[in-house]
Design a protein around this motif. Structure first.
Motif, mmCIF file in Angstrom:
data_model
loop_
_atom_site.group_PDB
_atom_site.id
_atom_site.type_symbol
_atom_site.label_atom_id
_atom_site.label_comp_id
_atom_site.label_asym_id
_atom_site.label_seq_id
_atom_site.Cartn_x
_atom_site.Cartn_y
_atom_site.Cartn_z
ATOM 1 N N TYR A 36 0.879 -1.281 0.092
ATOM 2 C CA TYR A 36 -0.070 -0.127 -0.082
ATOM 3 C C TYR A 36 0.838 1.399 0.030
ATOM 4 C CZ TYR A 36 -3.978 -3.254 0.933
ATOM 5 O OH TYR A 36 -4.823 -4.113 0.833
ATOM 6 N N PRO A 57 -4.143 5.889 -2.214
ATOM 7 C CA PRO A 57 -5.073 6.133 -1.637
ATOM 8 C C PRO A 57 -6.462 5.151 -1.532
ATOM 9 C CG PRO A 57 -4.373 7.731 -3.279
ATOM 10 C CD PRO A 57 -3.468 6.452 -3.172
ATOM 11 N N GLU A 58 -7.203 4.999 -0.829
ATOM 12 C CA GLU A 58 -8.210 3.965 -0.665
ATOM 13 C C GLU A 58 -9.191 3.815 -1.847
ATOM 14 O OE1 GLU A 58 -10.411 3.751 3.035
ATOM 15 O OE2 GLU A 58 -8.382 3.625 4.257
ATOM 16 N N ASN A 59 -9.396 4.747 -2.425
ATOM 17 C CA ASN A 59 -10.473 4.772 -3.647
ATOM 18 C C ASN A 59 -9.492 4.802 -4.944
ATOM 19 O OD1 ASN A 59 -9.236 7.453 -3.319
ATOM 20 N ND2 ASN A 59 -11.271 8.407 -3.919
ATOM 21 N N SER A 60 -8.130 4.203 -4.824
ATOM 22 C CA SER A 60 -7.549 4.536 -6.426
ATOM 23 C C SER A 60 -7.600 3.056 -6.878
ATOM 24 C CB SER A 60 -6.117 4.527 -6.094
ATOM 25 O OG SER A 60 -5.490 3.655 -5.310
ATOM 26 N N PHE A 63 -5.179 0.611 -4.993
ATOM 27 C CA PHE A 63 -5.630 0.077 -3.604
ATOM 28 C C PHE A 63 -6.684 -1.188 -3.996
ATOM 29 C CE2 PHE A 63 -8.483 -0.485 0.010
ATOM 30 C CZ PHE A 63 -7.804 0.001 0.961
ATOM 31 N N LYS A 64 -7.481 -1.073 -4.794
ATOM 32 C CA LYS A 64 -8.564 -2.235 -5.088
ATOM 33 C C LYS A 64 -7.649 -3.253 -5.661
ATOM 34 C CE LYS A 64 -12.130 0.956 -6.424
ATOM 35 N NZ LYS A 64 -13.137 1.431 -7.432
ATOM 36 N N HIS A 67 -5.931 -4.795 -2.511
ATOM 37 C CA HIS A 67 -7.095 -5.408 -1.612
ATOM 38 C C HIS A 67 -8.032 -6.549 -2.068
ATOM 39 C CE1 HIS A 67 -10.155 -5.129 1.633
ATOM 40 N NE2 HIS A 67 -11.192 -5.045 0.733
ATOM 41 N N MET A 76 -11.477 6.594 -13.435
ATOM 42 C CA MET A 76 -11.588 7.146 -12.230
ATOM 43 C C MET A 76 -11.665 8.634 -12.391
ATOM 44 S SD MET A 76 -11.083 4.317 -10.470
ATOM 45 C CE MET A 76 -10.791 4.869 -8.570
ATOM 46 N N ASP A 77 -12.342 9.140 -11.203
ATOM 47 C CA ASP A 77 -12.474 10.672 -11.571
ATOM 48 C C ASP A 77 -10.910 11.462 -10.891
ATOM 49 O OD1 ASP A 77 -14.886 10.805 -12.409
ATOM 50 O OD2 ASP A 77 -16.055 10.582 -10.663
ATOM 51 N N SER A 79 -9.566 10.775 -8.012
ATOM 52 C CA SER A 79 -9.020 10.282 -6.736
ATOM 53 C C SER A 79 -7.374 10.132 -6.430
ATOM 54 C CB SER A 79 -9.604 8.685 -6.533
ATOM 55 O OG SER A 79 -9.110 7.832 -7.957
ATOM 56 N N LYS A 162 -18.721 8.002 -16.778
ATOM 57 C CA LYS A 162 -17.536 7.446 -16.752
ATOM 58 C C LYS A 162 -17.407 6.437 -17.983
ATOM 59 C CE LYS A 162 -16.385 7.640 -11.811
ATOM 60 N NZ LYS A 162 -16.249 6.742 -10.676
#
Length: 223
Positions: A36, A57-60, A63-64, A67, A76-77, A79, A162
């Motif tokens: 991370y 970042p958690e919303n990147s 990260f996904k 995870h 993505m916007d 993030s 999107k």
């Protein structure tokens, strides 16, 4: 973990040579994260930099990937960077540890071939009406819904901005977080009293151009 930029770059080039050579465009950017934390970044044409050692970042996408431990791709916007971006992330192994290889494609990247939308089906009242793409002047995201406009008629669609950003023909350009326009319908581009750019469509519609997208639009229209 004793990994430096040279080690990571060599590992990526050796293990993922086919990916890097076969389909990644030269103006794409590459980021690598382990535990991370970003440990490598190579910028393409993007006007941004990513600090080595910064947290993911958690919303990147990275990260996904870390995870969920699987390939992730999405538009993505904001993030991670200042403008929306299309990214694809792959789980990789570096020095025995799970990592994420993320390819950040150019902001104007579009899918090519048969996956492009040829029409959008819009809803008016209780009717569903298919409208050819070339007849659509602009598309709007408003109150968590997507609307498109053709011949001064408004239609609601279930497709998000999107997804549309990558699956519309090249005449469509995103100019704002809330708007995608068909450049065929542009009448002129002006500045308002605060020097912000405004696009005027042939039907009289006026839409703002955000700072996040003006450079890409300038590149396309050469102004």
């Amino acid at each position: 973990m004793n990994l430096n930029k040279v080690d990571v770059e060599k590992s990526v080039l050796e293990q993922y040579k086919v990916i890097l050579e076969d389909w990644i465009p030269s103006d794409a950017s590459i980021a690598i994260a382990v535990n991370y934390t970003f440990i490598y970044f190579r910028s393409g044409h993007h006007n941004f930099s990513l600090s080595i050692g910064s947290p993911v970042p958690e919303n990147s996408i990275a990260f996904k990937v870390l995870h969920e431990k699987k390939k992730i791709d999405a538009v993505m916007d904001t993030s991670l960077f200042d403008t929306p971006y299309y990214a694809i992330g792959y789980p990789i192994t570096i020095d025995g540890q799970l990592g994420a290889l993320v390819v950040v494609l150019p902001p104007l990247f579009k899918i090519e071939g048969p996956d492009l939308y040829q029409f959008l089906t819009g809803k008016q009242n209780e009717d569903w009406i298919p409208v050819p793409i070339e007849q659509i002047s602009y598309i709007e995201s408003l109150q968590k819904r997507t609307w498109f406009y053709s011949n001064k008629q408004q239609y609601k669609t279930a497709v998000t901005l999107k997804e549309l950003q990558t699956r519309l023909p090249g005449t469509f350009v995103r100019i704002h977080r809330s708007y995608i326009i068909n450049i065929v319908f542009i009448k002129k581009i002006t500045r308002d009293l605060t020097s912000n750019f405004i696009v005027h469509l042939k039907d009289g519609t006026e839409l703002p151009i955000s700072q996040s997208y003006i450079n890409e639009l300038r590149g396309i229209l050469k102004f």
